[in-house]
Design an enzyme around this catalytic site. Structure first.
Site, short mmCIF file in Angstrom:
data_model
loop_
_atom_site.label_atom_id
_atom_site.label_comp_id
_atom_site.label_asym_id
_atom_site.label_seq_id
_atom_site.Cartn_x
_atom_site.Cartn_y
_atom_site.Cartn_z
N PRO A 16 0.53 -0.64 -0.70
CA PRO A 16 -0.16 -0.98 -1.94
C PRO A 16 0.65 -0.51 -3.14
CG PRO A 16 -1.15 0.97 -0.96
CD PRO A 16 -0.12 0.48 0.01
N ALA A 18 0.44 -0.81 -7.39
CA ALA A 18 -0.28 -1.29 -8.56
C ALA A 18 0.61 -2.18 -9.41
CB ALA A 18 -0.80 -0.11 -9.38
N GLN A 70 -7.62 -1.41 -0.66
CA GLN A 70 -7.50 0.03 -0.96
C GLN A 70 -8.43 0.44 -2.11
OE1 GLN A 70 -4.26 2.31 -3.10
NE2 GLN A 70 -3.76 2.91 -1.00
N CYS A 100 -1.84 8.53 -4.65
CA CYS A 100 -1.33 8.12 -5.96
C CYS A 100 -1.08 9.35 -6.84
CB CYS A 100 -2.30 7.18 -6.65
SG CYS A 100 -1.71 6.61 -8.26
N LYS A 139 -4.14 6.81 3.06
CA LYS A 139 -2.75 6.95 2.62
C LYS A 139 -2.64 8.24 1.82
CE LYS A 139 1.16 4.31 0.79
NZ LYS A 139 1.82 5.34 -0.03
#
Length: 322
Positions: A16, A18, A70, A100, A139
């Site tokens: 993933p 962004a 996600q 993140c 994750k």
């Protein structure tokens, strides 16, 4: 192999990212052999509120399968209810963002900040498992910093809470995407849990992917090569796209971004994004001051709709320059 009940064919998954892994990008990567894909991160609260933009990001109607949606957030109850509501989009699984590093996410207790409280990580997984019937994956990172390396602990707690797979990025939150990924921590997690482990970090080509699989014993590798700055700088990407991605990943300062506006203008770009300004910096005024001079030097005409978009926390300010 399988993640929960979902068969996974292949050894390389799409991470993933962004602003990168939208529906078109996911379809393209699946067409070229990705074992599975994960959406851009979606705010659990935005799902709960029925945000229209979030619904667009979460739309999986045109995706090849399997694809995981996600979610990010810090409240177990909200995460669980958001996962339940997100099932309307038809994901094959739910992925939980615990990695993140950007201030917009981690600064609000979500993403990699969750690793500071391993029990909360487990509570989030358990809450989602109670609300959905699809596999749940996680994750995460090596840890918050080198003094708090706890990927093994968090992975084991998430497994006990019902996680069906875990992805480990071999960097701490403090490293962001700089330095070298520690593949050793991926191996440690693989040896500590019985669910599939996905390795992530410094996979830039087929050779490095094979080395990661061999050295760690992980079941899959996850690819997010836009964070490899050297490859990006040397790759066949349009100039404006290089600079935008470098800015988003923290490799250009606000002033650097402002200096890039003339080049962006030459490419016909009329909307500019500076991702590191914040309310604390007097956002609108600073955005105006750091960009107006560069735009004037670029010869941009008054009356043209040139705007500067500045993201902070969960919303976006649009500042009209002319």
């Amino acid at each position: 192999m399988k993640i929960g009940t979902i068969p996974i064919e292949g050894r390389a998954a799409l991470a993933p990212m962004a602003g990168v892994t939208d529906a078109a990008f996911r379809r393209l990567c699946m067409q070229f052999g990705a074992a599975c894909a994960v959406t851009e991160m979606v705010s659990s609260r935005a799902v709960q509120y029925g945000d229209r933009k979030t619904a667009g990001i979460a739309d999986l109607s045109q995706d090849r399968r399997p694809v995981f949606l996600q979610l990010f957030g810090d409240d177990p109850m909200v995460m669980g209810l958001a996962a339940k509501k997100a099932m309307a989009y038809g994901p094959d699984g739910i992925d939980v963002n615990m990695g993140c590093p950007v201030p917009k996410v981690a600064g609000n207790g979500a993403g990699s900040a969750l690793m500071k409280t391993p029990e909360r990580c487990a509570a989030i997984v358990a809450a989602i498992k109670r609300n959905v019937d699809v596999p749940v994956t996680v994750k995460l990172r090596k840890g918050w910093d080198e003094e708090h390396v706890n990927a093994v602990e968090v992975a084991k707690l998430c497994e006990q809470a019902g996680a069906d797979a875990v992805c480990v990025h071999g960097r701490t939150r403090n490293q962001m995407y700089m330095g070298q990924a520690d593949w050793g921590i991926i191996k440690q997690v693989k040896e500590a849990v019985s669910i599939p482990v996905i390795g992530n970090g410094d996979v830039t080509d087929a050779q490095s992917a094979c080395r990661l699989l061999e050295e760690t014993g992980c079941d899959l590798v996850m690819i997010e090569s836009n964070h490899d700055v050297q490859m990006l700088q040397n790759g066949p990407y349009p100039y404006y796209l290089k600079r935008r991605i470098l800015a988003k990943t923290g490799h250009l300062s606000n002033e650097d971004c402002a200096r890039e506006l003339p080049a962006l203008a030459e490419c016909g770009t009329t909307r500019f994004f500076l991702g590191h300004l914040s309310k604390e910096n007097n956002l609108p005024q600073l955005a105006y001051e750091t960009s107006r001079l560069a735009m004037e030097e670029a010869g941009l005409r008054e009356g043209v709709d040139y705007v500067l978009q500045v993201a902070h926390r969960d919303d976006t300010d649009t500042v009209t320059i002319f």
